[in-house]
Design a protein around this motif. Structure first.
Motif, short mmCIF file in Angstrom:
data_model
loop_
_atom_site.label_atom_id
_atom_site.label_comp_id
_atom_site.label_asym_id
_atom_site.label_seq_id
_atom_site.Cartn_x
_atom_site.Cartn_y
_atom_site.Cartn_z
N GLN A 170 0.82 -1.19 0.00
CA GLN A 170 0.00 0.00 0.00
C GLN A 170 0.87 1.26 0.00
O GLN A 170 1.93 1.28 0.65
N ILE A 171 0.43 2.28 -0.71
CA ILE A 171 1.09 3.58 -0.62
C ILE A 171 0.62 4.26 0.66
O ILE A 171 -0.57 4.36 0.92
N SER A 172 1.57 4.70 1.47
CA SER A 172 1.21 5.33 2.74
C SER A 172 1.65 6.78 2.84
O SER A 172 1.40 7.43 3.85
N GLY A 173 2.28 7.29 1.80
CA GLY A 173 2.71 8.68 1.84
C GLY A 173 3.40 9.09 0.56
O GLY A 173 3.68 8.26 -0.32
N ARG A 275 3.02 -2.02 4.35
CA ARG A 275 2.13 -3.18 4.35
C ARG A 275 0.74 -2.86 4.93
O ARG A 275 -0.13 -3.72 4.91
N HIS A 276 0.54 -1.66 5.46
CA HIS A 276 -0.70 -1.33 6.14
C HIS A 276 -1.44 -0.20 5.42
O HIS A 276 -0.82 0.67 4.79
N THR A 277 -2.77 -0.22 5.53
CA THR A 277 -3.56 0.90 5.04
C THR A 277 -3.42 2.07 5.99
O THR A 277 -3.13 1.90 7.18
N THR A 345 -18.33 5.52 -3.22
CA THR A 345 -19.33 5.39 -4.28
C THR A 345 -18.67 5.38 -5.66
O THR A 345 -19.02 4.57 -6.53
N MET A 346 -17.70 6.28 -5.85
CA MET A 346 -17.00 6.34 -7.13
C MET A 346 -16.22 5.05 -7.39
O MET A 346 -16.24 4.50 -8.50
N LEU A 347 -15.52 4.53 -6.37
CA LEU A 347 -14.74 3.31 -6.54
C LEU A 347 -15.63 2.12 -6.88
O LEU A 347 -15.27 1.26 -7.69
N ALA A 348 -16.80 2.06 -6.25
CA ALA A 348 -17.73 0.97 -6.54
C ALA A 348 -18.16 1.00 -8.01
O ALA A 348 -18.24 -0.04 -8.68
N GLU A 349 -18.42 2.19 -8.54
CA GLU A 349 -18.83 2.32 -9.93
C GLU A 349 -17.68 2.00 -10.87
O GLU A 349 -17.87 1.35 -11.91
N LEU A 350 -16.48 2.47 -10.53
CA LEU A 350 -15.32 2.13 -11.35
C LEU A 350 -15.09 0.63 -11.39
O LEU A 350 -14.73 0.06 -12.43
N GLY A 351 -15.29 -0.02 -10.24
CA GLY A 351 -15.09 -1.47 -10.17
C GLY A 351 -16.04 -2.22 -11.08
O GLY A 351 -15.69 -3.28 -11.63
N GLU A 352 -17.24 -1.68 -11.27
CA GLU A 352 -18.21 -2.32 -12.16
C GLU A 352 -17.83 -2.14 -13.63
O GLU A 352 -18.08 -3.01 -14.47
N ARG A 353 -17.22 -1.01 -13.95
CA ARG A 353 -16.89 -0.72 -15.35
C ARG A 353 -15.54 -1.30 -15.77
O ARG A 353 -15.34 -1.61 -16.94
N ALA A 354 -14.61 -1.42 -14.85
CA ALA A 354 -13.25 -1.86 -15.19
C ALA A 354 -13.17 -3.39 -15.26
O ALA A 354 -13.92 -4.10 -14.58
N ALA A 355 -12.27 -3.88 -16.08
CA ALA A 355 -12.00 -5.31 -16.11
C ALA A 355 -11.32 -5.74 -14.82
O ALA A 355 -11.54 -6.83 -14.30
N GLU A 356 -10.50 -4.85 -14.29
CA GLU A 356 -9.80 -5.13 -13.02
C GLU A 356 -9.48 -3.79 -12.36
O GLU A 356 -9.12 -2.82 -13.04
N MET A 357 -9.59 -3.73 -11.05
CA MET A 357 -9.27 -2.51 -10.32
C MET A 357 -8.57 -2.87 -9.01
O MET A 357 -8.97 -3.82 -8.33
N LYS A 358 -7.53 -2.10 -8.68
CA LYS A 358 -6.83 -2.29 -7.41
C LYS A 358 -6.55 -0.92 -6.81
O LYS A 358 -6.00 -0.04 -7.49
N VAL A 359 -6.95 -0.74 -5.56
CA VAL A 359 -6.62 0.49 -4.86
C VAL A 359 -5.22 0.35 -4.27
O VAL A 359 -4.97 -0.52 -3.46
N LEU A 360 -4.32 1.19 -4.74
CA LEU A 360 -2.92 1.11 -4.31
C LEU A 360 -2.70 1.79 -2.96
O LEU A 360 -1.65 1.59 -2.35
N GLY A 361 -3.68 2.58 -2.53
CA GLY A 361 -3.55 3.20 -1.22
C GLY A 361 -4.15 4.58 -1.16
O GLY A 361 -4.22 5.29 -2.18
N SER A 362 -4.63 4.95 0.00
CA SER A 362 -5.01 6.33 0.31
C SER A 362 -4.02 6.84 1.35
O SER A 362 -3.71 6.12 2.31
N TYR A 363 -3.56 8.07 1.20
CA TYR A 363 -2.44 8.54 2.01
C TYR A 363 -2.45 10.07 2.09
O TYR A 363 -3.06 10.74 1.24
N PRO A 364 -1.79 10.64 3.10
CA PRO A 364 -1.77 12.11 3.24
C PRO A 364 -1.03 12.77 2.09
O PRO A 364 -0.02 12.26 1.60
#
Length: 368
Positions: A170-173, A275-277, A345-364
């Motif tokens: 995960q990206i942490s910063g 390794r952590h969110t 909500t946006m990620l859920a919609e992207l997940g439906e449209r994409a063949a594959e989706m992975k969130v690499l991380g949310s960070y400051p």
């Protein structure tokens, strides 16, 4: 001594005495802060056990932002934040020294970015390649890794993007480093006798116009890193390296020409991987990896989702997919944290449209 000069000496002595008193107060307060940090470690260990996370990226970002907001000068906001960054680094080391892998060898801009983000009390370990940084973090040998992701002049670092394809980290910063390039010489080389210039390919490109103007006939040899280039010229004749301040100091080289980068605002962005969110800090980014189905309007369908949810996309890059020829994977940065309802909500919609989706991380967002 004239009466006026005597008065000035008394004023100076009084100011020095005041500084000494302030230093004593600062020292007392710093040790009190360190004691609090040790108590925090004890509480965390008692409640969380072996999985204790001593370093909290979102917490440190919030603290540094508050420091900059309440700063009244004369020290600049960034200078004040850097001072507290080192205080926080020293206190964290009392809880447990943090281990950080970075793209080496010693003297690289990536090491400079690691120290800027974690402070000089962190244990920084050089790795020979970007994928090795990922492996060390995945194996748990280090707590975090620092890798370059993009340069404002030369664009994205493809090796870093490719490493995310097979990684669960995960990206942490993030940290942005102003890049100053210097032409460095060893004691055996005269400026008018230079026949070879060593540097990383990206740095050679960042200084292309300057080299064309000053050393048009000199051979340019790409190296794995600027630091490696600096180390190579130490024992050679008629060669020079392009590198930064840290490499110059480490290898004892002379700056023949400073700040030779072609673009005045040349900067490189680095990512912190772990390794952590990371929980929300209040000012965050989210990074995604998306592969779209090979159909007309696929990219438009992707971008339309961001527009409709009013989410600012700050970067988009494409890389060839490993699933088949002429298929592509998109790497996207956007503002907001994946814990926010609108981002969910946006990620859920992207997940439906994409063949594959992975969130690499949310960070400051980078503070320093």
């Amino acid at each position: 001594m004239a009466q006026q000069e005597l008065g000035q000496w008394r004023d100076l002595a009084q100011l020095r005495e005041e500084i000494d008193q302030l230093d004593q107060q600062l020292q007392t307060l710093l040790n009190q802060r360190a004691q609090c940090a040790q108590q925090v470690a004890q509480v965390k260990t008692a409640t969380e056990g072996e999985d204790t996370q001593f370093y909290r990226p979102e917490r440190e970002a919030q603290v540094l932002r508050r420091i900059m907001e309440r700063n009244t000068g004369p020290l600049s906001n960034e200078e004040m934040a850097r001072l507290f960054r080192e205080v926080m680094s020293a206190c964290l080391a009392l809880e447990r020294p943090i281990k950080v892998a970075y793209l080496g060898p010693e003297g690289t801009f990536t090491q400079q970015a690691a120290l800027k983000h974690f402070g000089h009390s962190a244990i920084c370990l050089p790795m020979a390649a970007i994928d090795e940084v990922f492996r060390e973090v995945e194996a748990g040998s280090v707590d975090y890794g620092v890798v370059p992701i993009e340069n404002s002049t030369e664009g994205v670092i493809s090796h870093t993007l490719d490493s995310f394809m097979d990684s669960g980290l995960q990206i942490s910063g993030e940290v942005v480093l102003r890049i100053h390039q210097h032409l460095l010489l060893g004691e055996n080389t005269r400026p008018d006798k230079i026949s070879t210039i060593y540097s990383h390919a990206s740095s050679l490109a960042q200084c292309r116009k300057w080299i064309d103007a000053h050393y048009p006939g000199v051979e340019r040899v790409p190296m794995p890193s600027n630091a490696e280039a600096a180390r190579k010229v130490c024992g050679e004749w008629h060669s020079a390296a392009i590198a930064g301040d840290m490499a110059a100091q480490l290898y004892g080289l002379k700056k023949h020409a400073e700040n030779i980068e072609d673009t005045p605002d040349n900067a490189t962005r680095f990512l912190i991987i772990g390794r952590h969110t990371t929980p929300a800090s209040g000012e965050d980014k989210t990074s995604l990896m998306l592969s779209m189905r090979n159909q007309p309007g696929a990219l438009y369908q992707l971008l339309e989702v961001f527009n409709r949810h009013q989410v600012d996309m700050t970067r988009i890059e494409s890389r060839p997919s490993r699933s088949g020829a002429w298929n592509y994977v998109f790497f996207i940065d956007c503002t907001g944290h994946q814990q926010e309802p609108r981002i969910q909500t946006m990620l859920a919609e992207l997940g439906e449209r994409a063949a594959e989706m992975k969130v690499l991380g949310s960070y400051p967002k980078g503070v320093l």
